[in-house]
Design a protein around this motif. Structure first.
Motif, PDB file in Angstrom:
ATOM      1  N   THR A   1      15.252  -2.576  -5.615  1.00  0.00           N
ATOM      2  CA  THR A   1      16.448  -3.085  -4.938  1.00  0.00           C
ATOM      3  C   THR A   1      16.826  -4.489  -5.383  1.00  0.00           C
TER       4      THR A   1
ATOM      5  N   ASP B   1       9.213   8.085  -2.562  1.00  0.00           N
ATOM      6  CA  ASP B   1      10.244   7.466  -3.385  1.00  0.00           C
ATOM      7  C   ASP B   1       9.884   6.003  -3.631  1.00  0.00           C
TER       8      ASP B   1
ATOM      9  N   LEU C   1      12.288   5.309 -13.961  1.00  0.00           N
ATOM     10  CA  LEU C   1      12.470   3.881 -13.680  1.00  0.00           C
ATOM     11  C   LEU C   1      11.934   2.997 -14.791  1.00  0.00           C
TER      12      LEU C   1
ATOM     13  N   ARG D   1      12.159   2.620  -4.831  1.00  0.00           N
ATOM     14  CA  ARG D   1      13.514   2.147  -5.119  1.00  0.00           C
ATOM     15  C   ARG D   1      13.461   0.658  -5.465  1.00  0.00           C
TER      16      ARG D   1
END
Length: 367
Positions: A172, A168, A206, A170
């Motif tokens: 943030t 994954d 993304l 991510r």
């Protein structure tokens, strides 16, 4: 674990980015899902063309820089990475005239010779049009180059982890990304994604990337009939009126791979596929057409000796690269088919984007 930059994807471009970032003083961890030296992506194999037959300024700029950086890397590695054997370009003469004009404007040596002169000079090949010869081109020792990039990056402090799939990514914050593997979570201010055919799967949600089409390409090595023949690298745009062989209108590239034979392949005609579901088997009629090409245009090889090679292309609709960022995600993609020669300069561009710079507009995801 905190690190300045995580690089996801350990092929040519990821290794080059890690090299450039590490020698600039960044702490770098590179994560590659497969083992070192694997044959599943687009960076394996012993040779690639070092082809400078471009007319576009952005590409010629990168080529000039790449030549300097390949030589720097070779000096660090202690062995040559480029074999400057020259490169012949034939077919599509109007395009080659544009290339020649661009070369002349930049002081790059290249010149046209007649097909008869070319055939007398390179007995292993046939020619039907004027030939643009570029003496400063040739081939890259690509397998050696990958090792050199890794060795130099590690010498500057980069850490390479193979057989380490990313589970994954991510985002943030504007300066924070978490990269998750089976064993470790890495927090970094930037992540460089150079995952080739797996880029859309990894970060498609993304980013707003252009369409990246993944194909399985199927060149082959052919055994030379005479080991004394001189083989430059080559690019050819054949124009054959044979409806049974649709590939006759597709470009062909090739080079001598010492110890393996003369490599030749159609450019970008393979079937679209999922990189996790490859058969690695050649398409029979495509291989038949390549053998017939060798019979017609490469009299210096034995066409019956074709040994198929399987590789992937990941390309954008216009075959330009993507060198851009989406917040803290820095992306390098769409290199397949003509990217390897630019590898060390692409690494520098990716480093610059990490540092807040930009690539030429041609390589932006949205234009």
């Amino acid at each position: 674990m905190q690190v300045d930059v995580v690089v996801v994807g350990g092929g040519a471009m990821g290794s080059a980015a890690a090299w450039q970032l590490a020698r600039a003083g960044r702490s770098v961890v590179l994560l590659e899902q497969f083992e070192a030296g694997h044959h599943i992506g687009a960076s394996h194999g012993a040779t690639r063309n070092f082809n400078t037959a471009y007319a576009e300024a952005d590409y010629l700029d990168l080529l000039a820089e790449s030549k300097i950086l390949w030589d720097e890397l070779a000096a660090e590695h202690g062995a040559p990475l480029l074999d400057i054997v020259g490169l012949v370009n034939h077919g599509n003469v109007p395009r080659l005239q544009q290339v020649r004009e661009a070369h002349e404007a930049r002081g790059i040596e290249s010149y046209f010779i007649s097909p008869d002169e070319a055939a007398n000079r390179w007995l292993g090949m046939n020619f039907a049009t004027d030939v643009l010869f570029v003496p400063g081109s040739g081939r890259i020792r690509s397998a050696d180059a990958l090792l050199a990039l890794r060795t130099s990056a590690e010498a500057h402090g980069a850490v390479f982890h193979y057989s380490t799939p990313v589970k994954d990514i991510r985002v943030t914050g504007g300066e924070s990304v978490v990269v998750v593997t089976e064993e470790v979570e890495y927090t970094a201010s930037r992540v460089v994604v150079t995952a080739g055919a797996w880029t859309p799967k990894l970060i498609g949600k993304l980013t707003d990337l252009p369409a990246l089409v993944v194909t399985q390409e199927q060149p082959a090595h052919f055994t030379p009939k005479d080991n004394t023949l001189v083989w430059p690298s080559f690019n050819h745009s054949p124009d054959m009126d044979d409806p049974a062989y649709e590939y006759w209108y597709s470009p062909v590239y090739g080079m001598l791979t010492p110890g393996e034979g003369v490599k030749a392949g159609w450019h970008g005609v393979g079937p679209v596929m999922d990189p996790d579901e490859r058969t690695f088997e050649p398409i029979p009629h495509q291989m038949e057409a390549l053998v017939r090409y060798a019979e017609e245009w490469l009299p210096g090889v034995d066409p019956s000796t074709a040994v198929p090679i399987s590789c992937t292309y990941t390309t954008t609709p216009n075959e330009d690269f993507v060198l851009d960022h989406f917040g803290p995600l820095v992306v390098g993609a769409g290199f397949s088919g003509h990217g390897f020669k630019f590898t060390p300069a692409i690494g520098r561009v990716l480093k610059d984007i990490v540092d807040g710079g930009t690539a030429p507009e041609r390589f932006h995801a949205e234009r």
